[in-house]
Design an enzyme around this catalytic site. Sequence first.
Site, PDB file in Angstrom:
ATOM      1  N   LYS A   1      -8.685   5.263 -19.714  1.00  0.00           N
ATOM      2  CA  LYS A   1      -9.610   5.510 -20.621  1.00  0.00           C
ATOM      3  C   LYS A   1      -7.820   5.013 -22.134  1.00  0.00           C
ATOM      4  O   LYS A   1      -7.590   4.685 -22.334  1.00  0.00           O
ATOM      5  CB  LYS A   1      -9.429   7.112 -20.556  1.00  0.00           C
ATOM      6  CG  LYS A   1     -10.786   7.533 -19.557  1.00  0.00           C
ATOM      7  CD  LYS A   1     -12.334   6.179 -19.781  1.00  0.00           C
ATOM      8  CE  LYS A   1     -13.600   6.112 -18.781  1.00  0.00           C
ATOM      9  NZ  LYS A   1     -13.469   6.496 -17.864  1.00  0.00           N
TER      10      LYS A   1
ATOM     11  N   TYR B   1     -16.981  15.368 -15.077  1.00  0.00           N
ATOM     12  CA  TYR B   1     -17.618  13.951 -15.427  1.00  0.00           C
ATOM     13  C   TYR B   1     -18.544  13.707 -14.127  1.00  0.00           C
ATOM     14  O   TYR B   1     -18.415  14.777 -13.242  1.00  0.00           O
ATOM     15  CB  TYR B   1     -16.605  13.462 -15.288  1.00  0.00           C
ATOM     16  CG  TYR B   1     -16.787  11.905 -15.014  1.00  0.00           C
ATOM     17  CD1 TYR B   1     -17.486  10.571 -16.105  1.00  0.00           C
ATOM     18  CD2 TYR B   1     -16.698  11.256 -13.978  1.00  0.00           C
ATOM     19  CE1 TYR B   1     -17.876   9.526 -15.785  1.00  0.00           C
ATOM     20  CE2 TYR B   1     -16.968   9.599 -13.819  1.00  0.00           C
ATOM     21  CZ  TYR B   1     -17.026   9.248 -14.081  1.00  0.00           C
ATOM     22  OH  TYR B   1     -17.975   7.501 -14.051  1.00  0.00           O
TER      23      TYR B   1
ATOM     24  N   ASP C   1      -8.504  17.606 -14.904  1.00  0.00           N
ATOM     25  CA  ASP C   1      -8.483  16.407 -15.364  1.00  0.00           C
ATOM     26  C   ASP C   1      -8.394  16.423 -17.122  1.00  0.00           C
ATOM     27  O   ASP C   1      -9.741  17.013 -18.312  1.00  0.00           O
ATOM     28  CB  ASP C   1      -9.939  16.312 -15.182  1.00  0.00           C
ATOM     29  CG  ASP C   1     -10.922  14.561 -15.727  1.00  0.00           C
ATOM     30  OD1 ASP C   1      -9.647  14.125 -16.598  1.00  0.00           O
ATOM     31  OD2 ASP C   1     -11.499  14.272 -14.645  1.00  0.00           O
TER      32      ASP C   1
ATOM     33  N   ARG D   1       0.597  -1.257  -0.287  1.00  0.00           N
ATOM     34  CA  ARG D   1      -0.033   0.066  -0.556  1.00  0.00           C
ATOM     35  C   ARG D   1       0.977   1.498   0.181  1.00  0.00           C
ATOM     36  O   ARG D   1       1.016   1.982  -0.770  1.00  0.00           O
ATOM     37  CB  ARG D   1      -0.935  -0.158   1.277  1.00  0.00           C
ATOM     38  CG  ARG D   1      -1.812   1.062   1.588  1.00  0.00           C
ATOM     39  CD  ARG D   1      -3.210   0.970   2.079  1.00  0.00           C
ATOM     40  NE  ARG D   1      -2.903   0.544   3.138  1.00  0.00           N
ATOM     41  CZ  ARG D   1      -2.432   0.283   4.410  1.00  0.00           C
ATOM     42  NH1 ARG D   1      -1.156   1.927   4.326  1.00  0.00           N
ATOM     43  NH2 ARG D   1      -2.240  -0.413   5.512  1.00  0.00           N
TER      44      ARG D   1
END
Length: 395
Positions: A199, A102, A174, A50
């Site tokens: 994407k 978004y 973004d 992590r």
Amino acid sequence: MTESHTFQTRLLHNKHKFDSQTGAVSVPIQQASTFHQADFDNPGIYDYSRSGNPTRDALEETIAGLEGGSRGFAFASGMAAISTSFMLLSKGDHVVISEDVYGGTFRMIHDVLYRFGIDHTFVDMTDLHEVATAIQPNTKVLYIETPSNPLLNITDIQAVSKLAKANDCLTFVDNTFMTPALQRPLELGADLVLHSATKFIAGHSDVVAGLAVTNHPELSDQLSFLQNSFGSILGAHDCWLVLRGLKTLDCRLKQSSESAYKVATYLHGHPQVEEVYYPGFSSHPGASTHAYQSKGAGAVLSFRLKDEAEVRSFSQKIELPVFAVSLGAVESILSYPAKMSHAAMPEEERLKRGITDGLLRLSVGLENPDDLIKDFETGLAYVKARNNLSSVQSG
Ligand SMILES: Cc1ncc(COP(=O)(O)O)c(C=O)c1O
């Protein structure tokens, strides 16, 4: 990474071109949750995945280099990257944010952060006066998506970043639709770049991932702390998939953008299509800003049919694009924002932003564009035939 090489070359020839231990021409997938410590007084670089993992480090270093940043962070999804970045804020802070972000980002700001006392104002980011007016003494972040989703509105990154600096705010961008292949917000003054790497960056509809990059030492330390605290890290195997996808980013995006222009031009001339939104058209209101700040119009466009019934007929008839949530893949993806990416937005808010029931978003993939156009021709002819039939029946 050798800065003298072009972006296209640097995608392949960077620090992670081959594994320094074995010479393997692929980053090793370090599928380990924990790392043996020979001496607990002197722990090694890695102790627990992590907090850090060699495969994740390779991806984080690669994306930082490509975005022109000093440090990158890989997350379990684009929303994990965005949500973790919002954790930089505290109770009482305020965010000025593009009104057509978004849908998931809208939901995070509107329904989650609000509960934690972080306020927001949605603005038309293309209107600098509106942005300046929305800034309050407690505003900490100006949040941009350009081109925006799904209407492809263009925000002037440099102008908003200047406004942010003058008001002691950070600028988050973004950059999902453009990727660093076409647009590098840090070079335009932004402080933090965010990606749904699901994407174009990964590009093959086979991984959900998010990235954040900054060139700010203080932000880097805070984000590193938050990434470990919040824990929404990207797994080693998924990091490897994103690294593999990145290698072909430039050629995929070049081909898809070229095809998108062809398809957009075709749709623009079709009587059944009310409107086409594509920043590659000189008639687009943001065309000159977009041309200044990016290297291309990208592979996403939206177009408007009359209503839901027309969308239904069209989508029944077309065969090539997958009809799905998401974008930026090798296969073309057609999506219906009202019921997919923006379903989280209340109808009234959605319609206010122009996301009507007739709006479709197309992410152009690597098919031959002439085949896509032929397919769309069939779909639009069917829409027309259905309309004619219903006008005969009602007449
Ligand atoms: C512009 C944009 N930002 C962020 C996201 C969220 O990314 P993810 O689905 O990887 O969580 C998406 C997803 O569609 C997006 O289109």
